[in-house]
Design a protein around this motif. Structure first.
Motif, PDB file in Angstrom:
ATOM      1  N   GLU A 247       0.827  -1.214   0.000  1.00 28.67           N
ATOM      2  CA  GLU A 247       0.000   0.000   0.000  1.00 28.67           C
ATOM      3  C   GLU A 247       0.858   1.260   0.000  1.00 28.67           C
ATOM      4  OE1 GLU A 247      -3.067  -0.571   3.166  1.00 28.67           O
ATOM      5  OE2 GLU A 247      -4.361  -0.456   1.388  1.00 28.67           O
ATOM      6  N   GLU A 248       1.958   1.215   0.747  1.00 26.97           N
ATOM      7  CA  GLU A 248       2.876   2.357   0.776  1.00 26.97           C
ATOM      8  C   GLU A 248       3.468   2.608  -0.626  1.00 26.97           C
ATOM      9  OE1 GLU A 248       3.683   4.582   3.034  1.00 26.97           O
ATOM     10  OE2 GLU A 248       5.387   5.451   1.956  1.00 26.97           O
ATOM     11  N   ILE A 249       3.834   1.512  -1.299  1.00 22.63           N
ATOM     12  CA  ILE A 249       4.422   1.626  -2.641  1.00 22.63           C
ATOM     13  C   ILE A 249       3.391   2.181  -3.626  1.00 22.63           C
ATOM     14  CG2 ILE A 249       5.325   0.220  -4.550  1.00 22.63           C
ATOM     15  CD1 ILE A 249       6.531  -1.586  -2.215  1.00 22.63           C
ATOM     16  N   ASN A 250       2.144   1.745  -3.458  1.00 23.35           N
ATOM     17  CA  ASN A 250       1.041   2.268  -4.272  1.00 23.35           C
ATOM     18  C   ASN A 250       0.812   3.758  -3.982  1.00 23.35           C
ATOM     19  OD1 ASN A 250      -2.448   2.288  -4.086  1.00 23.35           O
ATOM     20  ND2 ASN A 250      -1.396   1.963  -6.021  1.00 23.35           N
ATOM     21  N   PHE A 251       0.887   4.101  -2.708  1.00 22.29           N
ATOM     22  CA  PHE A 251       0.723   5.496  -2.291  1.00 22.29           C
ATOM     23  C   PHE A 251       1.802   6.369  -2.931  1.00 22.29           C
ATOM     24  CE2 PHE A 251       1.772   8.909   0.746  1.00 22.29           C
ATOM     25  CZ  PHE A 251       0.560   9.571   0.787  1.00 22.29           C
ATOM     26  N   ARG A 252       2.984   5.805  -3.086  1.00 20.51           N
ATOM     27  CA  ARG A 252       4.088   6.554  -3.703  1.00 20.51           C
ATOM     28  C   ARG A 252       4.005   6.598  -5.224  1.00 20.51           C
ATOM     29  NH1 ARG A 252       9.428   6.138  -0.167  1.00 20.51           N
ATOM     30  NH2 ARG A 252       8.482   6.120   1.899  1.00 20.51           N
ATOM     31  N   GLY A 253       2.953   5.983  -5.801  1.00 24.68           N
ATOM     32  CA  GLY A 253       2.715   6.198  -7.228  1.00 24.68           C
ATOM     33  C   GLY A 253       2.677   4.970  -8.110  1.00 24.68           C
ATOM     34  N   ALA A 254       3.058   3.788  -7.597  1.00 24.47           N
ATOM     35  CA  ALA A 254       3.075   2.610  -8.465  1.00 24.47           C
ATOM     36  C   ALA A 254       1.668   2.061  -8.693  1.00 24.47           C
ATOM     37  CB  ALA A 254       3.955   1.518  -7.855  1.00 24.47           C
ATOM     38  N   THR A 255       1.453   1.522  -9.865  1.00 24.22           N
ATOM     39  CA  THR A 255       0.233   0.778 -10.178  1.00 24.22           C
ATOM     40  C   THR A 255       0.504  -0.664  -9.743  1.00 24.22           C
ATOM     41  OG1 THR A 255      -0.045   2.178 -12.110  1.00 24.22           O
ATOM     42  CG2 THR A 255      -1.314   0.117 -12.073  1.00 24.22           C
ATOM     43  N   ILE A 256      -0.435  -1.269  -9.003  1.00 28.26           N
ATOM     44  CA  ILE A 256      -0.191  -2.618  -8.487  1.00 28.26           C
ATOM     45  C   ILE A 256      -1.275  -3.584  -8.946  1.00 28.26           C
ATOM     46  CG2 ILE A 256       0.090  -4.043  -6.414  1.00 28.26           C
ATOM     47  CD1 ILE A 256       1.465  -1.751  -5.073  1.00 28.26           C
ATOM     48  N   VAL A 257      -0.844  -4.709  -9.483  1.00 30.48           N
ATOM     49  CA  VAL A 257      -1.751  -5.801  -9.832  1.00 30.48           C
ATOM     50  C   VAL A 257      -1.315  -7.008  -9.016  1.00 30.48           C
ATOM     51  CG1 VAL A 257      -2.664  -7.279 -11.657  1.00 30.48           C
ATOM     52  CG2 VAL A 257      -2.002  -4.912 -12.183  1.00 30.48           C
ATOM     53  N   MET A 258      -2.202  -7.507  -8.179  1.00 30.22           N
ATOM     54  CA  MET A 258      -1.847  -8.565  -7.234  1.00 30.22           C
ATOM     55  C   MET A 258      -2.831  -9.730  -7.341  1.00 30.22           C
ATOM     56  SD  MET A 258      -1.738  -8.149  -3.093  1.00 30.22           S
ATOM     57  CE  MET A 258      -2.337  -9.504  -2.078  1.00 30.22           C
ATOM     58  N   ALA A 259      -2.337 -10.895  -7.739  1.00 30.29           N
ATOM     59  CA  ALA A 259      -3.175 -12.095  -7.722  1.00 30.29           C
ATOM     60  C   ALA A 259      -3.171 -12.642  -6.308  1.00 30.29           C
ATOM     61  CB  ALA A 259      -2.618 -13.137  -8.692  1.00 30.29           C
TER      62      ALA A 259
END
Ligand code: ADP
Ligand code: ADP
Length: 228
Positions: A181-193
């Motif tokens: 979530e922190e990495i997403n907050f910093r701007g990355a798009t995340i796709v997680m199976a």
């Protein structure tokens, strides 16, 4: 950020892993990919990081039509996508520091940048003090943190995580989710199976469900929707 248009994937043995998938994932979204084993989730992710190419249809990631990418452009795409696996896949004879640095070395980052950036991401994942440890000396959760550090070290626009909490106990899994979530907050798009019902139903995000190679559900702040 990620767009699939009528994507089909048939493996050489004739298995139809994806059958006409169309989807748009915007920059900075966090998406859970759910569905039974064998539904096509890993294939969906492998197509994003160009481990596989579609049999039919188009995929663009970060503006690149990646099905048609020239081989010499593949390293460029790989640096824009960080991949995290269920089984960590660290290099066992390299230290934590070396495992993360290696991802920068393969893209030929300048040496002086490597040390600074590796220590920065190890701090972010809470493992600065373990830089000189070998993977076998770490807990599962710590090993996954190293794998995440490696995935983000080149500052990719997209992170693909294939069951990143699948080998971890519940408490450790929440720690890994905080980090993603922190990495997403910093701007990355995340796709997680994921098969983790509790995480999906608690940390509500977009849920895309795949069954038999087809998207059967796509909801913002969706639910897991399966018993296990
Ligand atoms: P999931 O990640 O949802 O479990 P996969 O994408 O791994 O699904 O698999 C989708 C389908 O494609 C399954 O029927 C699986 O057996 C098949 N498959 C996956 N990888 C390969 C491969 N390399 N060769 C042949 N068939 C494959
Ligand atoms: P695990 O995920 O391995 O079960 P933790 O989530 O507690 O364990 O974190 C692994 C290690 O990283 C522990 O040694 C912990 O002290 C350290 N750690 C975790 N988060 C941070 C943080 N935000 N800052 C510094 N150190 C951290």
């Amino acid at each position: 950020m990620i767009e699939m248009q009528d994507v089909w994937k048939t493996y050489p043995d004739g298995s139809h892993a994806l059958r006409g998938v169309s989807v748009l994932i915007e920059r900075n979204e966090f998406v859970y990919l759910v569905g039974p084993s064998g539904a096509g989730k890993s294939t969906f992710m492998k197509l994003i990081y160009r481990e596989e190419v579609p049999t039919k249809g188009q995929i663009s990631v970060n503006g690149f039509n990646i099905g048609k990418l020239k081989p010499r452009k593949i390293p460029y795409i790989r640096r824009n996508i960080g991949v995290v696996f269920q089984d960590f896949r660290l290099l066992p004879k390299m230290t934590v520091y070396e495992n993360v640095a290696f991802a920068m070395e393969v893209i030929e980052a300048p040496k002086r940048m490597i040390r600074k950036r590796v220590m920065e991401v190890l701090e972010l994942v809470g493992l600065k003090g373990k830089a000189n440890s070998l993977p076998a000396q770490l807990s599962g959760g710590e090993q996954q943190r190293v794998a995440i550090a490696r995935a983000i070290v080149n500052n990719p626009a997209v992170i693909v995580a294939d069951e990143p909490t699948g080998n971890l106990d519940p408490e450790t899994s929440w720690g890994i989710m905080n980090l993603l979530e922190e990495i997403n907050f910093r701007g990355a798009t995340i796709v997680m199976a994921t098969h983790n019902k509790e995480i999906v139903n608690t940390l509500r995000k977009r849920v895309i469900a795949i069954e038999n190679g087809v998207i059967v559900r796509d909801e913002p702040r969706g639910e897991y929707g399966y018993e296990i």
